[in-house]
Structure formats: structure tokens, C-alpha cells
Design an enzyme around this catalytic site. Structure first.
Site, short mmCIF file in Angstrom:
data_model
loop_
_atom_site.label_atom_id
_atom_site.label_comp_id
_atom_site.label_asym_id
_atom_site.label_seq_id
_atom_site.Cartn_x
_atom_site.Cartn_y
_atom_site.Cartn_z
N HIS A 259 94.93 -26.59 -26.46
CA HIS A 259 93.92 -27.57 -26.88
C HIS A 259 93.39 -28.36 -25.69
CE1 HIS A 259 94.61 -26.51 -30.97
NE2 HIS A 259 95.84 -27.02 -31.02
N ASP B 291 87.59 -21.48 -31.31
CA ASP B 291 88.81 -20.88 -31.85
C ASP B 291 89.64 -20.21 -30.76
OD1 ASP B 291 90.58 -20.18 -33.85
OD2 ASP B 291 89.55 -18.31 -34.33
N LEU C 260 70.37 -33.62 -24.98
CA LEU C 260 71.12 -32.77 -25.89
C LEU C 260 71.79 -33.58 -26.99
CD1 LEU C 260 72.53 -29.93 -26.47
CD2 LEU C 260 74.41 -30.80 -25.05
#
Length: 266
Positions: free
Chosen positions: A53, A36, A147
Site C-alpha cells: 500500500h 489493484d 486536474l
């Protein structure tokens, strides 16, 4: 390009913290992040929201690299919510292109480093071209043992629960399941994350204190860690700090605090 994801610099820059504070035997298995603050970060700099972004992608690179370095097993990141379609069309289009470009430019590095890429959300509502790229990335990395990078795209917690209810209702209607047989495991099995453990730790940059329709079922007993730092400024140091503080907490899952051995000595 290889080193921007998995170069040794990430270990060197955080070596002191990693060695002195993190308990390697107690690394949270599953970490979720609400990425965020991109737009607000850009606006504070007098730049368009899209600039934020783009900067957020670099922050993600660093965190994925660090998570892999310290052997976090699962990293789930909130990339685009079902509510984000309400944003201006230009911003939405930019986000979709950014996501598409991300898959094009980073898939080789992630695959070489055994990262398994998964996607949760209403992928079927995205463009056919983006769906194709998503499926290629998923199938290409599905056997990787490193991962697990879980990307929540066009995801909403309520939409996920609605989908689960619909699946269960269909099972009942077909006679494959009786209502009294429905339990928590039944619901869990119908979620996007059915085969994954619930997050141990939720990290929220950006200064807000809400879960924003993210993993509503899965976060029932997750530990929360928040910071006012916006996502583009979120560093491996912040990530490590969150883990260190997580390791200092005692998770009780609704039970009582565990007594020390000395408490039982009369």
C-alpha cells in the site's frame, strides 16, 4: 518534494512516446483507475501487505503527475471500497493512516499545481479527524482549475445507487417530483459525480477482469483497459500505453460503426 509530483523528469522520460504516439487533441477527458494488486505485489516480495500500500502511493504520485502533464481533465481513483472494511483491522487502520498522511504531506504540492481534490463515497462514516482533513483539502482546492483528482474513499457503486434512490424517493414523497418525471438525468444528478462527465477510460492493473463495485452507473459505455502489472509497478509508460490504445478504438455508444466517406461514394 515538489519534483516527485510535478518535476520535468516525467515528460523527459516519456517524451518519445508522448510526441510520437499520443494524439494531444484526443486525450480522454475522464480516466478512472482501480488501483489493484498492492497486497499481492508485497506478498510476492515476502513483505507485509502494508508495504504494498505504501508503494502504491508512489505509483499514484507518478500517474497524477503524468495525467496533469498531458492535460487529462479528471482522474478518479479507487482508494478504499465499502467492502475493504472486511480486511484485517490492522490493514484497515494502516490504510486510514496512509490516507491521512497523504493529505498532510501532499496537499501543498497539489494545491500549488492547481489540482482540485474531490472525494466520493460515504465520507461521513470515516473518523471525525479524517473527515476534517478531507473537508480542508476539498475547500482549499475547490477553485483550482487544473486536474480534478477524484478520490473514491469508502465508496461502493451499489451504495451510491442506493443513496440516489433514497434522494429521489424523498423528492417524490415531498411532492417535488412525480414518478413519471424520473429519467436518466434525474439519477445522474443524485450521484456523487453529478457534475462530472462519465469516464472515457477505465484502467485496471492487477490482472483481474471485473469492476469491483466501482462506478456502476458511470461505466456504462466506458472503454476498459487491463494489465497484469500490479499497481505499485504501474508506471507512466503503462498509463500512456492505455491512452494510446484507447485512441485507436472507435466508441459507438450502442450505435453502428461509422462509415468512411468512401463508403458513401457510388
Amino acid at each position: 518534494m515538489w519534483k516527485k509530483w510535478f518535476g520535468k523528469s516525467s515528460i523527459r522520460s516519456n517524451e518519445k512516446i508522448l510526441n510520437s504516439q499520443i494524439d494531444r487533441a484526443r486525450i480522454p477527458e475522464h480516466i478512472a483507475i482501480i488501483m489493484d494488486g498492492n497486497g499481492r505485489w508485497a506478498q510476492k516480495k515476502g513483505m507485509p501487505r502494508t508495504y504494498g500500500h505504501s508503494a502504491g502511493v508512489e505509483a499514484l504520485r507518478q500517474i497524477v503527475r503524468t495525467a496533469s502533464d498531458i492535460q487529462v481533465k479528471i482522474l478518479t481513483v479507487y482508494a478504499f471500497s465499502t467492502e475493504n472494511w472486511k480486511r484485517p483491522k490492522e490493514e484497515v487502520n494502516f490504510l486510514m493512516k496512509l490516507f491521512s498522511d497523504f493529505l498532510d504531506s501532499e496537499i501543498d504540492e497539489l494545491d500549488k499545481n492547481c489540482v482540485q481534490i474531490r472525494f466520493i463515497g460515504k465520507i461521513e462514516e470515516l473518523s471525525s479527524r479524517l473527515q476534517s482533513k478531507i473537508e480542508k483539502a476539498r475547500t482549499r482546492t475547490m477553485k483550482n482549475q487544473g486536474l480534478v483528482l477524484n478520490l473514491a474513499v469508502n465508496y461502493g457503486g451499489r451504495a451510491e445507487l442506493k443513496r440516489a434512490v433514497q434522494i429521489i424517493a424523498q423528492e417524490v414523497q415531498s411532492g417535488k417530483l412525480y414518478p413519471e418525471e424520473i429519467d436518466e438525468k434525474t439519477i445522474q444528478n443524485c450521484l456523487y459525480t453529478a457534475d462530472l462527465p462519465d469516464p472515457d477510460l477505465l484502467i485496471r492493473p492487477g490482472g483481474d477482469f471485473r469492476i469491483s463495485n466501482f462506478l456502476l452507473w458511470q461505466l456504462a459505455y466506458t472503454e476498459f483497459w487491463s494489465t497484469s502489472v500490479h499497481w505499485p509497478d504501474f508506471t507512466p509508460g503503462h498509463f500512456i500505453q492505455a491512452i494510446v490504445e484507447f485512441q485507436q478504438r472507435e466508441r459507438r455508444f450502442g450505435g453502428l460503426k461509422r462509415r468512411k466517406d468512401t463508403d458513401n461514394i457510388k
